[in-house]
Design a protein around this motif. Structure first.
Motif, mmCIF file in Angstrom:
data_model
loop_
_atom_site.group_PDB
_atom_site.id
_atom_site.type_symbol
_atom_site.label_atom_id
_atom_site.label_comp_id
_atom_site.label_asym_id
_atom_site.label_seq_id
_atom_site.Cartn_x
_atom_site.Cartn_y
_atom_site.Cartn_z
ATOM 1 N N LYS A 75 15.219 6.836 99.497
ATOM 2 C CA LYS A 75 16.348 7.100 98.336
ATOM 3 C C LYS A 75 17.739 7.087 99.110
ATOM 4 C CE LYS A 75 13.749 9.072 94.675
ATOM 5 N NZ LYS A 75 14.187 8.462 93.571
ATOM 6 N N LYS A 76 17.680 7.322 100.371
ATOM 7 C CA LYS A 76 19.123 7.001 101.263
ATOM 8 C C LYS A 76 19.430 5.407 101.107
ATOM 9 C CE LYS A 76 18.523 10.470 104.573
ATOM 10 N NZ LYS A 76 18.268 10.675 106.010
ATOM 11 N N GLU B 1 12.582 10.679 100.734
ATOM 12 C CA GLU B 1 14.181 10.868 101.182
ATOM 13 C C GLU B 1 14.891 9.632 101.847
ATOM 14 O OE1 GLU B 1 14.465 14.647 103.352
ATOM 15 O OE2 GLU B 1 13.652 15.595 101.891
ATOM 16 N N ASN B 2 13.965 9.049 102.918
ATOM 17 C CA ASN B 2 14.507 7.953 103.452
ATOM 18 C C ASN B 2 14.701 6.716 102.481
ATOM 19 O OD1 ASN B 2 14.540 9.451 106.090
ATOM 20 N ND2 ASN B 2 12.550 8.628 106.752
ATOM 21 N N ASN C 258 7.783 13.853 101.599
ATOM 22 C CA ASN C 258 9.138 14.128 101.085
ATOM 23 C C ASN C 258 10.071 13.267 102.011
ATOM 24 O OD1 ASN C 258 8.057 15.755 99.034
ATOM 25 N ND2 ASN C 258 8.156 17.327 100.200
ATOM 26 N N ARG C 259 9.665 13.269 103.401
ATOM 27 C CA ARG C 259 10.652 12.434 104.063
ATOM 28 C C ARG C 259 10.728 11.069 103.900
ATOM 29 N NH1 ARG C 259 9.865 14.153 109.834
ATOM 30 N NH2 ARG C 259 11.100 15.814 109.309
#
Length: 83
Positions: free
Chosen positions: A48-49, A45-46, A41-42
């Motif tokens: 998608k940033k 998320e990274n 997940n991280r």
């Protein structure tokens, strides 16, 4: 972009240009996740940033996990470019 879970979830932040221009991340070797300190997940998320529209496929060549979804995505993409 092909990213192995053995490389670390911080790769999108270390190499932002590569993830910025990519349409897809093939996150490979997910069968090793029980043995690694890797936060899927991280990682997503990274990525998608850097690129909010990037698509992620979690794959394992060993177990076959995710391969059908990836192949279907390719087939859909080919079909949309056939005309």
């Amino acid at each position: 972009v092909i990213l192995s879970v053995t490389e670390g979830e911080d790769k999108p932040l270390k190499y932002p240009q590569m993830f910025h221009v990519a349409d897809v991340i093939l996150l490979t070797k997910v069968d090793l996740l029980p043995y690694l300190d890797f936060d899927v997940n991280r990682c997503i998320e990274n990525a998608k940033k850097i690129n909010p529209s990037i698509k992620v496929f979690c794959l394992s060549a060993k177990t076959g996990e995710g391969l059908d979804q990836w192949i279907n995505w390719i087939d859909d993409l080919r079909g949309s470019h056939a005309h």
